[in-house]
Design a protein around this motif. Structure first.
Motif, PDB file in Angstrom:
ATOM      1  N   ASP A  33      13.452  44.507  -4.221  1.00 16.72           N
ATOM      2  CA  ASP A  33      12.889  43.217  -4.086  1.00 16.72           C
ATOM      3  C   ASP A  33      11.410  43.453  -3.775  1.00 16.72           C
ATOM      4  N   MET A  34      10.779  42.436  -4.083  1.00 17.81           N
ATOM      5  CA  MET A  34       9.189  42.198  -3.665  1.00 17.81           C
ATOM      6  C   MET A  34       8.843  41.008  -3.109  1.00 17.81           C
ATOM      7  N   PHE A  35       7.785  41.182  -2.486  1.00 19.32           N
ATOM      8  CA  PHE A  35       7.300  40.049  -1.593  1.00 19.32           C
ATOM      9  C   PHE A  35       5.823  39.881  -1.664  1.00 19.32           C
ATOM     10  N   TRP A  36       5.256  38.778  -1.500  1.00 20.63           N
ATOM     11  CA  TRP A  36       3.742  38.468  -1.095  1.00 20.63           C
ATOM     12  C   TRP A  36       3.797  37.818   0.180  1.00 20.63           C
ATOM     13  N   TYR A  37       2.854  38.256   0.849  1.00 16.12           N
ATOM     14  CA  TYR A  37       2.347  37.810   2.228  1.00 16.12           C
ATOM     15  C   TYR A  37       0.835  37.461   2.158  1.00 16.12           C
ATOM     16  N   ARG A  38       0.408  36.784   3.134  1.00 16.89           N
ATOM     17  CA  ARG A  38      -1.169  36.390   3.240  1.00 16.89           C
ATOM     18  C   ARG A  38      -1.299  36.542   4.581  1.00 16.89           C
ATOM     19  N   GLN A  39      -2.748  36.618   5.015  1.00 16.83           N
ATOM     20  CA  GLN A  39      -3.110  36.495   6.272  1.00 16.83           C
ATOM     21  C   GLN A  39      -4.702  36.077   6.053  1.00 16.83           C
ATOM     22  N   ALA A  40      -4.771  34.799   6.815  1.00 19.98           N
ATOM     23  CA  ALA A  40      -5.895  34.244   7.015  1.00 19.98           C
ATOM     24  C   ALA A  40      -6.793  34.488   7.937  1.00 19.98           C
ATOM     25  N   TYR A  95      -1.254  40.026   0.340  1.00 21.74           N
ATOM     26  CA  TYR A  95      -0.793  41.515   0.324  1.00 21.74           C
ATOM     27  C   TYR A  95       0.558  41.423  -0.464  1.00 21.74           C
ATOM     28  N   CYS A  96       1.016  42.603  -1.114  1.00 21.88           N
ATOM     29  CA  CYS A  96       2.002  42.856  -1.863  1.00 21.88           C
ATOM     30  C   CYS A  96       2.932  43.837  -0.974  1.00 21.88           C
ATOM     31  N   ASN A  97       4.442  43.757  -1.053  1.00 24.14           N
ATOM     32  CA  ASN A  97       5.264  44.330  -0.160  1.00 24.14           C
ATOM     33  C   ASN A  97       6.586  44.526  -0.828  1.00 24.14           C
ATOM     34  N   ALA A  98       6.843  45.896  -0.980  1.00 22.56           N
ATOM     35  CA  ALA A  98       8.317  46.297  -1.300  1.00 22.56           C
ATOM     36  C   ALA A  98       9.409  46.716  -0.458  1.00 22.56           C
ATOM     37  N   ALA A  99      10.447  46.157  -0.693  1.00 21.15           N
ATOM     38  CA  ALA A  99      11.826  46.588   0.085  1.00 21.15           C
ATOM     39  C   ALA A  99      12.323  47.748  -0.359  1.00 21.15           C
ATOM     40  N   ASP A 100      11.511  49.050  -0.152  1.00 19.94           N
ATOM     41  CA  ASP A 100      11.955  50.384  -0.656  1.00 19.94           C
ATOM     42  C   ASP A 100      12.344  51.193   0.216  1.00 19.94           C
ATOM     43  N   GLY A 101      12.678  50.827   1.445  1.00 14.87           N
ATOM     44  CA  GLY A 101      13.173  51.690   2.317  1.00 14.87           C
ATOM     45  C   GLY A 101      11.862  52.213   3.475  1.00 14.87           C
ATOM     46  N   PHE A 102      10.859  51.870   3.130  1.00 16.57           N
ATOM     47  CA  PHE A 102       9.580  52.341   3.723  1.00 16.57           C
ATOM     48  C   PHE A 102       8.588  51.247   3.961  1.00 16.57           C
ATOM     49  N   ASP A 103       8.933  50.100   3.803  1.00 20.48           N
ATOM     50  CA  ASP A 103       8.203  48.771   4.061  1.00 20.48           C
ATOM     51  C   ASP A 103       6.844  48.951   3.410  1.00 20.48           C
ATOM     52  N   SER A 104       6.630  49.521   2.034  1.00 18.76           N
ATOM     53  CA  SER A 104       5.417  49.733   1.826  1.00 18.76           C
ATOM     54  C   SER A 104       4.423  48.442   1.281  1.00 18.76           C
ATOM     55  N   TRP A 105       3.249  48.717   1.771  1.00 23.11           N
ATOM     56  CA  TRP A 105       2.268  47.681   1.534  1.00 23.11           C
ATOM     57  C   TRP A 105       1.231  47.953   0.679  1.00 23.11           C
ATOM     58  N   GLY A 106       0.542  47.085   0.012  1.00 24.54           N
ATOM     59  CA  GLY A 106      -0.688  47.361  -0.822  1.00 24.54           C
ATOM     60  C   GLY A 106      -2.019  46.942   0.036  1.00 24.54           C
ATOM     61  N   GLN A 107      -3.171  47.237  -0.654  1.00 26.74           N
ATOM     62  CA  GLN A 107      -4.294  47.092   0.450  1.00 26.74           C
ATOM     63  C   GLN A 107      -4.989  45.777   0.567  1.00 26.74           C
ATOM     64  N   GLY A 108      -4.366  44.608  -0.280  1.00 24.39           N
ATOM     65  CA  GLY A 108      -4.490  43.352  -0.363  1.00 24.39           C
ATOM     66  C   GLY A 108      -5.789  42.863  -1.126  1.00 24.39           C
ATOM     67  N   THR A 109      -5.532  41.697  -1.484  1.00 29.95           N
ATOM     68  CA  THR A 109      -6.789  41.418  -2.364  1.00 29.95           C
ATOM     69  C   THR A 109      -7.051  39.763  -1.732  1.00 29.95           C
ATOM     70  N   GLN A 110      -8.512  39.673  -1.670  1.00 25.82           N
ATOM     71  CA  GLN A 110      -8.852  38.382  -1.039  1.00 25.82           C
ATOM     72  C   GLN A 110      -9.184  37.340  -1.984  1.00 25.82           C
ATOM     73  N   VAL A 111      -8.380  36.169  -1.583  1.00 30.41           N
ATOM     74  CA  VAL A 111      -8.946  34.763  -2.165  1.00 30.41           C
ATOM     75  C   VAL A 111      -9.595  34.102  -1.323  1.00 30.41           C
ATOM     76  N   THR A 112     -10.610  33.413  -1.787  1.00 31.56           N
ATOM     77  CA  THR A 112     -11.400  32.613  -1.091  1.00 31.56           C
ATOM     78  C   THR A 112     -11.533  31.186  -2.076  1.00 31.56           C
ATOM     79  N   VAL A 113     -11.242  30.139  -1.375  1.00 32.06           N
ATOM     80  CA  VAL A 113     -11.406  28.683  -2.068  1.00 32.06           C
ATOM     81  C   VAL A 113     -12.442  28.011  -1.319  1.00 32.06           C
ATOM     82  N   SER A 114     -13.349  27.714  -2.283  1.00 31.36           N
ATOM     83  CA  SER A 114     -14.813  26.916  -1.881  1.00 31.36           C
ATOM     84  C   SER A 114     -14.425  25.389  -1.741  1.00 31.36           C
ATOM     85  N   SER A 115     -14.981  24.752  -0.773  1.00 29.56           N
ATOM     86  CA  SER A 115     -14.925  23.216  -0.757  1.00 29.56           C
ATOM     87  C   SER A 115     -15.738  22.692  -1.980  1.00 29.56           C
TER      88      SER A 115
END
Length: 115
Positions: A33-40, A95-115
């Motif tokens: 199973d795969m997941f996306w998370y974000r951190q502002a 951030y991308c996350n995998a339910a692989d038994g190790f709770d693996s995470w990627g390094q993240g990619t920045q999304v910036t939305v301008s007004s």
């Protein structure tokens, strides 16, 4: 353990769209199973979307429903997050996350939305 690398982020105007990608290597991608998370800035990491190993189960956070689409191609070892109608509130590191038994995470990619 699977290795994950996110890409596709960038600076986008309000109302624009982005398609984020998460490339996986190692492990057995089609089993996870795969997941996306974000951190502002200044906030805790939050769940965005999830997809079952075979793509048959999709789950979205309330904040993501209607504008976000998670998908995967097991032949390409890749999971995507399509975002449209972007708002400044979507600005975060995704951030991308995998339910692989190790709770693996990627390094993240920045999304910036301008007004």
């Amino acid at each position: 353990q699977v290795q994950l690398v996110e890409s596709g982020g960038g600076l986008v105007q309000v109302g624009g769209s982005l398609r984020l990608a998460c490339a996986a290597s190692g492990g057995t991608f089609s089993s996870y199973d795969m997941f996306w998370y974000r951190q502002a800035p200044g906030k805790e990491r939050e769940f965005v979307a999830a997809i079952g190993a075979n793509g048959g189960k999709l789950v979205y956070a309330d904040s993501a429903k209607g504008r976000f689409t998670i998908s995967r191609d097991n032949a390409k070892n890749t999971v995507w997050l399509q975002i449209h109608s972007l708002t400044p509130e979507d600005t975060a590191i995704y951030y991308c996350n995998a339910a692989d038994g190790f709770d693996s995470w990627g390094q993240g990619t920045q999304v910036t939305v301008s007004s």
